[in-house]
Each structure stands twice: as C-alpha cells, then as structure tokens.
Motif scaffolding. Sequence first.
Motif, short mmCIF file in Angstrom:
data_model
loop_
_atom_site.label_atom_id
_atom_site.label_comp_id
_atom_site.label_asym_id
_atom_site.label_seq_id
_atom_site.Cartn_x
_atom_site.Cartn_y
_atom_site.Cartn_z
N ARG A 164 9.01 11.69 2.52
CA ARG A 164 10.01 11.22 1.57
C ARG A 164 11.39 11.78 1.93
NH1 ARG A 164 9.50 11.52 -5.06
NH2 ARG A 164 11.29 10.16 -5.51
N GLY A 165 11.40 12.99 2.43
CA GLY A 165 12.67 13.62 2.81
C GLY A 165 12.78 13.79 4.30
N ASP A 166 13.43 14.86 4.72
CA ASP A 166 13.64 15.18 6.13
C ASP A 166 12.34 15.73 6.71
OD1 ASP A 166 14.34 16.27 8.60
OD2 ASP A 166 16.29 16.95 7.90
N THR A 169 5.36 17.59 -6.40
CA THR A 169 3.99 17.89 -6.79
C THR A 169 3.09 16.88 -6.09
OG1 THR A 169 4.00 16.39 -8.68
CG2 THR A 169 4.79 18.65 -9.06
N VAL A 170 1.80 17.14 -6.09
CA VAL A 170 0.85 16.20 -5.49
C VAL A 170 0.96 14.85 -6.19
CG1 VAL A 170 -1.61 15.68 -5.24
CG2 VAL A 170 -0.75 17.95 -4.65
N GLN A 171 1.06 14.85 -7.51
CA GLN A 171 1.14 13.59 -8.25
C GLN A 171 2.41 12.83 -7.93
OE1 GLN A 171 -1.41 12.25 -10.26
NE2 GLN A 171 -0.10 10.47 -9.85
N TYR A 179 4.88 8.27 -5.12
CA TYR A 179 5.87 7.80 -4.15
C TYR A 179 5.21 6.97 -3.04
CZ TYR A 179 9.76 7.67 -0.90
OH TYR A 179 10.76 7.24 -0.06
N HIS A 180 4.17 7.49 -2.45
CA HIS A 180 3.55 6.82 -1.30
C HIS A 180 2.66 5.64 -1.69
CE1 HIS A 180 5.22 9.42 1.75
NE2 HIS A 180 4.83 10.49 1.07
N SER A 181 2.37 5.52 -2.99
CA SER A 181 1.59 4.37 -3.45
C SER A 181 2.30 3.05 -3.19
CB SER A 181 1.28 4.51 -4.94
OG SER A 181 0.35 5.54 -5.17
N PHE A 182 3.63 3.08 -3.17
CA PHE A 182 4.39 1.84 -2.94
C PHE A 182 3.97 1.19 -1.62
CE2 PHE A 182 8.06 -0.16 -0.79
CZ PHE A 182 8.29 -1.21 -1.67
N GLN A 183 4.01 1.95 -0.54
CA GLN A 183 3.63 1.39 0.76
C GLN A 183 2.12 1.20 0.87
OE1 GLN A 183 6.14 4.23 3.18
NE2 GLN A 183 6.45 2.39 4.42
N ALA A 184 1.35 2.15 0.35
CA ALA A 184 -0.12 2.06 0.47
C ALA A 184 -0.64 0.77 -0.16
CB ALA A 184 -0.77 3.27 -0.18
N GLU A 185 -0.14 0.43 -1.31
CA GLU A 185 -0.61 -0.78 -1.99
C GLU A 185 -0.20 -2.05 -1.24
OE1 GLU A 185 0.94 -0.32 -5.91
OE2 GLU A 185 -0.44 1.31 -6.42
N GLY A 223 -0.83 14.23 -1.62
CA GLY A 223 -0.43 13.08 -2.42
C GLY A 223 -0.53 11.78 -1.66
N PHE A 224 -0.12 11.81 -0.39
CA PHE A 224 -0.25 10.61 0.45
C PHE A 224 -1.71 10.20 0.60
CE2 PHE A 224 -1.67 9.59 4.77
CZ PHE A 224 -1.32 8.24 4.79
N VAL A 225 -2.57 11.16 0.90
CA VAL A 225 -3.99 10.86 1.08
C VAL A 225 -4.58 10.25 -0.19
CG1 VAL A 225 -6.27 11.85 1.55
CG2 VAL A 225 -4.29 12.62 2.86
N ASN A 226 -4.20 10.79 -1.33
CA ASN A 226 -4.68 10.24 -2.60
C ASN A 226 -4.19 8.82 -2.81
OD1 ASN A 226 -6.01 12.62 -3.15
ND2 ASN A 226 -4.48 13.39 -4.59
N ALA A 227 -2.94 8.55 -2.43
CA ALA A 227 -2.40 7.20 -2.57
C ALA A 227 -3.15 6.22 -1.69
CB ALA A 227 -0.91 7.20 -2.21
N ALA A 228 -3.45 6.62 -0.46
CA ALA A 228 -4.21 5.76 0.45
C ALA A 228 -5.60 5.49 -0.10
CB ALA A 228 -4.29 6.40 1.83
N ALA A 229 -6.25 6.54 -0.60
CA ALA A 229 -7.60 6.39 -1.15
C ALA A 229 -7.60 5.44 -2.35
CB ALA A 229 -8.15 7.75 -1.54
N ALA A 230 -6.59 5.57 -3.21
CA ALA A 230 -6.51 4.71 -4.40
C ALA A 230 -6.34 3.26 -4.01
CB ALA A 230 -5.36 5.17 -5.29
#
Length: 317
Positions: free
Chosen positions: A127-129, A138-140, A145-151, A174-181
């Motif tokens: 998300r940043g540099d 936070t993880v959530q 944030y990463h759910s946008f692209q994952a979905e 958090g990214f891994v959780n977004a991908a899994a979801a």
Amino acid sequence: MGRYRKELPQLGSEIFLTDSGMETDLLFNKGFELPYFASFTLLKDPKGRAAMRDYCLEHAKLAKKHGFGFIFETATWRASPDWGVKLGLERAALETVNRDAIALVEEVRDEAALDQPFVISANVGPRGDGYQAGELMTVQEAEDYHSFQAEIFADTSADMITALTMNNTLEAIGFVNAAAAAGMPCAVSFTVETDGRLPSGQLLGDAIMETDFEARKAPAYYMINCAHPTHFTSVLREGDHWLSRLKGVRANASKCSHAELDEAETLDDGNPDELGLENAALRRLVPSLNIFGGCCGTDLRHVEAIAAEISRLRKAA
C-alpha cells in the motif's frame, strides 16, 4: 477461472522462470515514463502496450527455450486504490486497468504456446513504499485494502495472486486473508535490506513463520524479491525448517541498498553472468527454490543468464 487455480504447477519440483524488472526496463531501457512506477499506465498507449506485450512474450519464449514453466506477473503492482488516487483514477477505472492487464497476458499465453505450464499471476504491491515499513496497518486494514484487487482477480483468468515487495508481516497477513476470502491461491514475496532483515527489522524466517501461523489460510509459498543475493544468502545459510516454504527468488541486479537505489539517477544493471551464478548457488543452498526471475535493474539478459546456469545444474543432476 484460471487454468491452474486449483493446482499450481510450481508447487512441484519442476523449474519455472518468471520475468525481470519490468518497471526499470520500461523506464530506463525503453524510455517510457512511469509515474509512481506504475507500469499499468502504458496499457492505453499503443506503443507502451506493445512494449509490455513484447516484454512478456520474450520472457515466455526464454522459458520455452529451456523447457521451463513460466509465471508472469501482471502490470498491476501499483493498480490499487491509494496509488490510483495519486494517479487521478477512480475505482471503476482501476478495475478496468486490473482486468485489462490480465487480458494482455492471456493474449501472450495463447501466442507463446508453451509446452510447459504458463501461470498468470495477478500482481499486487504494498500500500505504501515497498522500501520502508512506514506507518503499519492492522491486519484487518490490510485485508480491506487488498480485497479490492483480490476480488477483481477472482473474476478473471488469473491463476493466483502474488504480493511483491512486502516489507512487514501485518500487511502480508492481511493480503493473504484477502486472497483467501476471494478464493484465490496466493504467494507472498518479502523484500529485505542488506542485512537480510525486512525493512520492518524482522528476521525473514520469523516473518514467514508468523504469516503462516497468523493468516486464516497459509499462502501457497514464499519468495524474496527486490534485494541482491549477497543481501540474504547468509540468512538462508543459517535458515531452519521455514526454508522449505521458500520457492522463488526475484533478485535485484544491483548490490546497492534500498536507500541508495531510491537516490540513484541512473540504472545499475549489475553483472548478468554473475547474477546467474549467484542464483544457481541459491538453488544448491535451498533445493526448494524452483522459481527464478529478476527485479530492479534486471532485464531479459539477466533472466537468460539465470536460466542458463539453472539449466546446467539440472543437467548435472
């Protein structure tokens, strides 16, 4: 739906190539402007799109030449909401960009006609540099944030999602959780400083184990990118059981630190032949490594040198 989404072929023992430093190649070698290092901005430019297509096809043909599988990372490292705002793009436009980047790779896959698997990896960045941990989410927050692209990627022909240049575990989890979801297999690629630690200061092995333990579903595997082999070889040499989770390396050509690279006005493309030998040494050190490519400062020459050395190892075995 992706061809290999239910069973990623690179989880086996066969060798896979991936691409090199797309952004630095397009910027320094091809002369394109990339605001915020966002290669996806070239998708609507006929010359830029053709250059990206040629770049992908050249790397795919290199994999075919050596009889290796191929994994291509889409030009979506910066195609996330915060970077979209900086580039003046609303979410609807960003969604179109992410889908178009996948479509471009589909075209190349059809033309390349590889005998080995051609995996489409939908790429996300931090998300940043990527070079600085900065203010941690936070993880959530990272998952949201990463759910946008994952979905979006879940509704395309992408086989998986890979997060490149992750510099802290909270965002990685958090990214891994977004991908899994989203129902997508994923990989996490951490970057390290010259001492082999993440920019957050955490040991690489600890980051891998924490992500595995804390994520709702562990990623398929891990990688290292945006660092030179001399920065992390000693860490791997002293590694423990977590080494078996490491499958890939996308090394920088330059031995410079992230801070030095940030200030550089010219491209340090290192020594392709030397980088090839160093990657072969990594393969001998960590037998689970079977995915090889490049990152900042690398281009087709570097991946060719890496492929040649890995081919020699394979024949010797």
